[in-house]
Design a protein around this motif. Structure first.
Motif, PDB file in Angstrom:
ATOM      1  N   THR A 180       0.717  -1.263   0.158  1.00  0.00           N
ATOM      2  CA  THR A 180      -0.207  -0.022  -0.016  1.00  0.00           C
ATOM      3  C   THR A 180       0.773   1.247   0.355  1.00  0.00           C
ATOM      4  O   THR A 180       2.039   1.302   0.385  1.00  0.00           O
ATOM      5  CB  THR A 180      -0.984  -0.172   1.915  1.00  0.00           C
ATOM      6  OG1 THR A 180       0.113   0.317   2.409  1.00  0.00           O
ATOM      7  CG2 THR A 180      -1.762  -1.255   0.678  1.00  0.00           C
ATOM      8  N   PHE A 181       0.099   1.850  -0.804  1.00  0.00           N
ATOM      9  CA  PHE A 181       0.928   3.552  -0.937  1.00  0.00           C
ATOM     10  C   PHE A 181       0.031   4.852   0.083  1.00  0.00           C
ATOM     11  O   PHE A 181      -1.378   5.004   0.170  1.00  0.00           O
ATOM     12  CB  PHE A 181       1.165   4.414  -1.970  1.00  0.00           C
ATOM     13  CG  PHE A 181       1.404   5.365  -1.444  1.00  0.00           C
ATOM     14  CD1 PHE A 181       3.479   5.522  -1.527  1.00  0.00           C
ATOM     15  CD2 PHE A 181       0.977   6.489  -2.445  1.00  0.00           C
ATOM     16  CE1 PHE A 181       3.720   6.924  -0.640  1.00  0.00           C
ATOM     17  CE2 PHE A 181       1.855   7.648  -2.458  1.00  0.00           C
ATOM     18  CZ  PHE A 181       3.017   8.227  -1.649  1.00  0.00           C
ATOM     19  N   LEU A 182       0.409   6.043   0.903  1.00  0.00           N
ATOM     20  CA  LEU A 182      -0.312   6.184   1.886  1.00  0.00           C
ATOM     21  C   LEU A 182      -1.794   5.309   2.603  1.00  0.00           C
ATOM     22  O   LEU A 182      -2.769   6.247   2.698  1.00  0.00           O
ATOM     23  CB  LEU A 182      -0.726   7.316   1.544  1.00  0.00           C
ATOM     24  CG  LEU A 182       0.029   8.201   1.203  1.00  0.00           C
ATOM     25  CD1 LEU A 182       0.232   9.662   0.230  1.00  0.00           C
ATOM     26  CD2 LEU A 182       1.080   8.565   2.404  1.00  0.00           C
ATOM     27  N   TRP A 189      -4.463   3.627  -6.941  1.00  0.00           N
ATOM     28  CA  TRP A 189      -3.363   4.874  -7.465  1.00  0.00           C
ATOM     29  C   TRP A 189      -3.064   4.649  -9.039  1.00  0.00           C
ATOM     30  O   TRP A 189      -3.110   5.443  -9.757  1.00  0.00           O
ATOM     31  CB  TRP A 189      -1.950   4.431  -6.569  1.00  0.00           C
ATOM     32  CG  TRP A 189      -1.915   5.136  -5.078  1.00  0.00           C
ATOM     33  CD1 TRP A 189      -1.545   4.450  -3.655  1.00  0.00           C
ATOM     34  CD2 TRP A 189      -2.147   6.365  -4.809  1.00  0.00           C
ATOM     35  NE1 TRP A 189      -1.803   5.099  -3.075  1.00  0.00           N
ATOM     36  CE2 TRP A 189      -2.452   6.227  -2.886  1.00  0.00           C
ATOM     37  CE3 TRP A 189      -2.606   7.765  -5.304  1.00  0.00           C
ATOM     38  CZ2 TRP A 189      -2.502   7.335  -2.060  1.00  0.00           C
ATOM     39  CZ3 TRP A 189      -3.148   8.895  -4.351  1.00  0.00           C
ATOM     40  CH2 TRP A 189      -2.444   8.619  -3.095  1.00  0.00           C
TER      41      TRP A 189
END
Length: 702
Positions: A180-182, A189
């Motif tokens: 995951t990112f943020l 995303w």
């Protein structure tokens, strides 16, 4: 008391805002947005666990691929088509990516390209059949749904075990699956970036505009030179590519494929697209609408699953939602224009003073001085709204065909097209360098150089943040003048109506106009005065800090201070005129000529205090039969800076110059223009200076 209540009602209830909201393009998003809020509220109450941190992450993973599928279908629907085979294409693309990675061991990049290629190939088959062979989209994609599904069911048993047993060694694939990112999965995303790209293509590219044109009307698009068949073909190919990318994200999430993959998926995708406001008829749709519809359908599907609703029942509920969405879409498309038409024109209460007398002894006493004036260009010019003369005595005026006509002085017998602006050249004037600057209806402020080059000076202002409609683009720039320091002040008569509907602003008399300043030194444009009642003629005074401007429907002339100690203030100069003032220009004796393009009538004055009656009139009577001013007579008055009427010039019978919209004094003559006339008048002014010219008087010898 009735009048007082009517004043309060129309002063404090801005009912015109409803029509302005309906006119906005984003109003189509209102229904899906309301549906989204209602769905969120319902399932937050029924199934709050779905909106926990874990539930939202899982929902976002599903939204990545499902949202791309809805966007893919949206592209096709905007072109006026449909793709019922999208679920089968999706299944084939998932089979492709899993085979390439888990069975063949191909690199991730090659596998993604192969998957997108399979989607593009399937889309191309639909595109050829529907675009080039012109088969029906519904039946064609229904058939290809069966064919593609059959191919999948033939291939899957042979590869299913190998796919399950195999595993990709790509670190990027693993990251796409789990990382995951943020706090959000990589997939969402990536999907967001792809959707943003599609949004730019649909809203900012030629292909996107052509897609909407084809969906809105194929015959019209063809007549406009658009290659309709190619556009339809590319729409299906693009949909196939997006479906392939969605399959990649699905494969990363599930890392597997089953015999029922993609079965019945087209129902959810179509429901989401229509629920989002993508119209079945084509021509209208956007990525934001598709995304809202996708979220609604995903929440409903997951919520029903968590509530233990069985598959057939859930499918039936989804089908009912599709039926409701289709019904709303059809009814909205059919009735929105009618609703807008019945609500946009919004008259307000406006009371003029007692109409002044025009009989003997009145400052406005009727005469017939314009009865036998000389006529210039009879039948050779249509709609010379304003006239102006250069230092050599050549006469210029715009026509309704987008030309600036030059009549050669001194006799003005011969003429030529001086320049072509493409729009009706309205109020104009020369600057100190001999450039002809004028307002072009529907286009903006333009300049014609002595070399006849047409230059756009400005066509927009900073948008008023309190305005619902977009008031940044100039709709009806009307008249202009140049201040001694070179700044150009011009009027925009109305921000709500254009050249073809300005009479509706008269019915409203709301105060939709403004004064604008363009500074050629900084090339900036700004609104300096708002909420004026059809501001029209403008003339700058020699003091360098003020100007006179007319408000047509208010029958008044005011003075605005743009500089000096009174900067920003407005003072009444001449109120309660017997007619509707249009342009205003300088006179040789230091005073000012004002054109009255129409005369007030008792019935129209009374109607201004009956806004509900005027509203009913617009609903029941065609615009050609609206109650309107008397434009069958022509009148020019002369006033001083105090607003005192010094002279009047009438064409009482309207033989030569009814509906005068402008006048310009030059060497002892008054030249008359009229937006409804097919001629220019030339009236000899008794006792006027035969050597006086406006350019020399204002600019000197510069």
């Amino acid at each position: 008391m009735a009048n007082s209540l009517t004043k309060l009602r129309y002063r404090h209830v801005p009912d015109h805002l409803f029509g302005e909201v309906l006119s906005k393009p984003w109003i189509d998003n209102a229904v899906p947005f309301i549906a989204l809020i209602a769905t969120l509220g319902t399932f937050m109450a029924l199934q709050p666990s779905m909106f926990s941190a874990y539930g939202l992450v899982d929902l976002s993973r599903q939204l990545a691929e499902f949202g791309l599928l809805v966007v893919a279908l949206t592209v096709v629907m905007i072109s006026g088509g449909i793709d019922l085979a999208i679920g089968s294409i999706f299944a084939l693309c998932i089979l492709t990516i899993m085979t390439c990675l888990n069975v063949l061991g191909w690199p991730l990049g090659t596998s993604v390209l192969a998957t997108a290629g399979v989607g593009a190939f399937c889309g191309a088959i639909n595109g050829v059949l529907i675009g080039f062979l012109r088969l029906r989209a519904f039946l064609t994609t229904l058939v290809t749904l069966i064919i593609f599904r059959s191919i999948y069911e033939l291939i899957f048993p042979q590869l299913g075990t190998a796919i399950v047993m195999g595993m990709s060694d790509s670190a990027i694939w693993d990251a796409l699956s789990f990382n995951t990112f943020l706090g959000l999965p990589y997939a969402i995303w990536i999907a967001g970036i792809i959707m943003l790209g599609v949004h730019v293509v649909l809203s900012r590219s030629r292909f996107g505009w052509q897609l909407s044109a084809v969906g809105g009307g194929r015959r019209s698009a063809f007549n406009a030179g658009i290659k309709v068949r190619t556009v339809v073909f590319l729409a299906y190919v693009s949909s196939g590519v997006l479906t392939g990318l969605a399959a990649v994200l699905y494969g990363a999430r599930m890392n597997s494929v089953g015999s029922d993959t993609g079965v019945g998926l087209e129902l959810g995708v179509v429901t989401a697209a229509i629920m989002g406001g993508v119209t079945l008829g084509g021509g209208r749709g956007s990525v934001s609408k598709a995304l809202m519809g996708a979220i609604v359908v995903l929440i409903v599907q997951n919520g029903l699953l968590l509530r233990g609703v069985q598959g057939p029942t859930a499918a039936m509920i989804l089908g009912l939602i599709l039926l409701l969405a289709a019904f709303l879409d059809v009814r909205w498309v059919k009735n929105r224009h009618k609703l807008l038409q019945s609500s946009y024109i919004s008259p307000t209460w406006f009371e003029l003073g007692k109409r002044p007398q025009v009989g003997p002894g009145s400052p406005f006493e009727i005469n017939d001085k314009l009865k036998d004036v000389e006529v210039i260009g009879l039948g050779e010019i249509e709609g010379p709204e304003d006239v102006v003369l250069d230092a050599d005595g050549n006469l210029y005026a715009g026509n309704r065909f987008g030309d600036v006509i030059k009549f050669h002085g001194p006799d003005h017998k011969t003429w030529e097209v001086y320049a072509h602006t493409g729009g009706h050249f309205l109020g104009c004037n020369f600057d100190r360098h001999g450039n002809l600057i004028g307002c072009v209806g529907g286009m903006g402020l333009y300049m014609v150089t002595p070399e006849r080059e047409v230059v756009k000076l400005t066509d927009e202002t900073p948008r008023n943040p309190l305005s619902i409609i977009d008031d940044s683009h100039l709709r009806l720039p009307d008249d202009m003048d140049i201040a001694p320091d070179g700044r150009i002040f011009f009027s925009e008569a109305t921000v709500r109506y254009g050249m073809d509907s300005w009479a509706q602003d008269a019915i409203e008399s709301r105060g939709n106009g403004r004064l604008i300043c363009y500074d050629p030194k900084t090339k900036t444009t700004k609104t300096v005065l708002r909420n004026r009642i059809f501001p029209n003629g403008i003339v700058c005074l020699k003091d360098g800090e003020s100007l006179l401007f007319n408000e047509t429907w208010a029958c008044r002339i005011s003075r605005y201070y743009y500089d000096g100690p009174k900067k920003g203030t407005v003072e009444p100069v001449c109120e309660n005129l017997p007619g509707y003032p249009d342009n205003i220009n300088r006179a040789s004796d230091g005073n000012y000529w004002v054109a009255l393009f129409g005369m007030r009538t008792p019935l129209l004055d009374m109607a201004m205090t009956e806004p509900a009656w005027r509203r009913r009139m617009t609903l029941r009577v065609s615009p050609a039969n609206y109650l309107y001013a008397n434009i069958n007579v022509g009148c020019v008055i002369k006033i001083n800076e105090k607003g005192e009427v010094l002279d009047t010039i009438w064409d009482a019978e309207g033989r030569n110059h009814s509906s005068i919209t402008s006048m310009r004094e030059h060497k002892g003559y008054l030249y008359l223009g009229g937006v409804h006339n097919n001629r220019i008048g030339k009236y000899r002014i008794p006792g006027a200076d035969p050597d006086w010219t406006a350019m020399k008087d204002y600019w000197g010898n510069a």
